[in-house]
Each structure stands twice: as C-alpha cells, then as structure tokens.
Design a protein around this motif. Sequence first.
Motif, PDB file in Angstrom:
ATOM      1  N   SER A 195       0.850  -1.187   0.000  1.00  0.00           N
ATOM      2  CA  SER A 195       0.000   0.000   0.000  1.00  0.00           C
ATOM      3  C   SER A 195       0.884   1.236   0.000  1.00  0.00           C
ATOM      4  CB  SER A 195      -0.903   0.008   1.223  1.00  0.00           C
ATOM      5  OG  SER A 195      -0.125   0.002   2.403  1.00  0.00           O
ATOM      6  N   VAL A 196       0.564   2.182  -0.876  1.00  0.00           N
ATOM      7  CA  VAL A 196       1.371   3.387  -1.046  1.00  0.00           C
ATOM      8  C   VAL A 196       0.623   4.596  -0.507  1.00  0.00           C
ATOM      9  CG1 VAL A 196       2.557   4.866  -2.712  1.00  0.00           C
ATOM     10  CG2 VAL A 196       2.445   2.398  -3.095  1.00  0.00           C
ATOM     11  N   ASP A 197       1.301   5.394   0.279  1.00  0.00           N
ATOM     12  CA  ASP A 197       0.712   6.625   0.791  1.00  0.00           C
ATOM     13  C   ASP A 197       0.432   7.563  -0.381  1.00  0.00           C
ATOM     14  OD1 ASP A 197      -0.120   8.789   2.174  1.00  0.00           O
ATOM     15  OD2 ASP A 197       1.658   8.968   3.445  1.00  0.00           O
ATOM     16  N   LYS A 198      -0.785   8.095  -0.442  1.00  0.00           N
ATOM     17  CA  LYS A 198      -1.185   8.926  -1.579  1.00  0.00           C
ATOM     18  C   LYS A 198      -0.702  10.362  -1.482  1.00  0.00           C
ATOM     19  CE  LYS A 198      -5.267   6.173  -2.762  1.00  0.00           C
ATOM     20  NZ  LYS A 198      -6.723   6.175  -2.976  1.00  0.00           N
ATOM     21  N   GLU A 199      -0.112  10.721  -0.345  1.00  0.00           N
ATOM     22  CA  GLU A 199       0.401  12.074  -0.217  1.00  0.00           C
ATOM     23  C   GLU A 199       1.562  12.277  -1.186  1.00  0.00           C
ATOM     24  OE1 GLU A 199       2.491  15.049   3.075  1.00  0.00           O
ATOM     25  OE2 GLU A 199       1.861  13.023   3.630  1.00  0.00           O
ATOM     26  N   LYS A 200       1.524  13.363  -1.931  1.00  0.00           N
ATOM     27  CA  LYS A 200       2.548  13.622  -2.948  1.00  0.00           C
ATOM     28  C   LYS A 200       3.536  14.669  -2.460  1.00  0.00           C
ATOM     29  CE  LYS A 200      -0.349  12.471  -6.936  1.00  0.00           C
ATOM     30  NZ  LYS A 200      -0.911  12.965  -8.225  1.00  0.00           N
TER      31      LYS A 200
END
Length: 241
Positions: free
Chosen positions: A54-59
Amino acid sequence: IGIYGITFLIVLINVLIFMLIKPLKIKNLAIAGLIIALITLTPKLSDKFLPHVSVDKEKISIVVIQTKIPSETNYPVDKQLDDFKKQLTLLKEAARLNSQPKIVVFPEGANFFKNLSVFLNPNEVKNFFESAFPEPTLIVDNSRVIDENGEFKSRVIYLDSKTGALGFYDKKFLTPVGEFLPYHLKFIINLFSKDKTSVFANVREFSKGNSGPLIIETKNIRIGALVCSGILSPGLYNKLS
C-alpha cells in the motif's frame, strides 16, 4: 577489490558462461529462457508471489535543476558569475511552479551554495530565499570544498529555505581515476612522470568522507543523498535504508 572488482567478476563470469553455451546452439535453452521470462512478467502469476504494497497517496513535489556546468580546470570568475545568475533564475522558476516544490535538487558540482557565499552577502541570501520560497523548501546542493584539514571534498549540503543549513555529507565512495588515483596507477605514473600525480592532486583529486550518508528530517520529510559513484555501493544504500 571493492565494488568495482566485484562488478568485474560478475560480468566476467557471465561472459564466460555465455561463451561456453553459445557454440552448443541448444534450442531448448532458448525456449526455457522464454518460459521463465513469461512467468516472471505475467502480473497474475507474479501477484501470487509478491505481496501487495500500500502506497501513501500524499505527494511530494520535487524539482531537479540541471545547470549544465562544464567540468573545467580553469573556471573564469566572469563565467562563474554568469552560471550563478542562471542558477538563481532556474531556482526562481522552480519556486513559481503551481505546487511549490518541497525539495529542490542541484546536480553534482553545481556549487550553488558556494556561489551564494561568494557573490551575495548574508542579508541578500536571506532576502532571496524569503522572496522566492514562501513555504519551507529543502534544497540539496553539491560543492567542491576544502575542509578544516585542507583536503578537497565533494560535499552534499542540505538547506532549509527558512531556517538555514541542516547538515552536510562528504562523498565517501570516490571514482577511481576520475576522483583519485589507485595506488598501483600512482606507482606506475611516478616512475615515468612524477609531476603528473601532483597536477592531478591539485586539479581533480578528492579525499573521501569519514562518515556514511546523512539522513535529514524536516517537515515530515526524511531524505538522504548519494553522489555519482556512490549509487554503486550496496553498503551506502543499506545505511540510508
């Protein structure tokens, strides 16, 4: 023999295996290789073996500035000033992007912070960063510096646009012949032209850093940098991770 010697052995062994197999012309070998490649590249099969991450969606907005500064032994002051003005222009353009970058990275040998100290006084530097970056921005630069022991170092410097310098890392994994002369080459060169080694030392030679890569943490961002040949060192990657 270091990572360069290990890389040489890996390539050598693979080439020797290839030279042994090539004359045999075994068709089944090619078929087997194709089947292995298909299994590896098929997403449905690979999902069974690879866990889902799972990847954190914060860019995080990152800008890489290419300064195209040539590697010259004699770098005229007027040319340095001209290149520095270009760096300032590029940095201002980066700051005006739709989403202001959280991180700005200069390439190896950009000498941006070094030029700041040469061509601008402290107040001008402070005013520049305050006007260019309304929000805190992490700027990563690399310069050739002389340390307290009089040794040339390739130094990565981390700076917060609001609070100032955060730390630095001196390049530890140097490039043979490009940044230092291995002992066996230095011995051979000294036999024929001893002056050449001293010229190399004054123009190109670096001393390696004493510590591993530095991790900087600011505004929920943790970052470390490896310079040029440093990316070939598994040990440095391990220290960063």
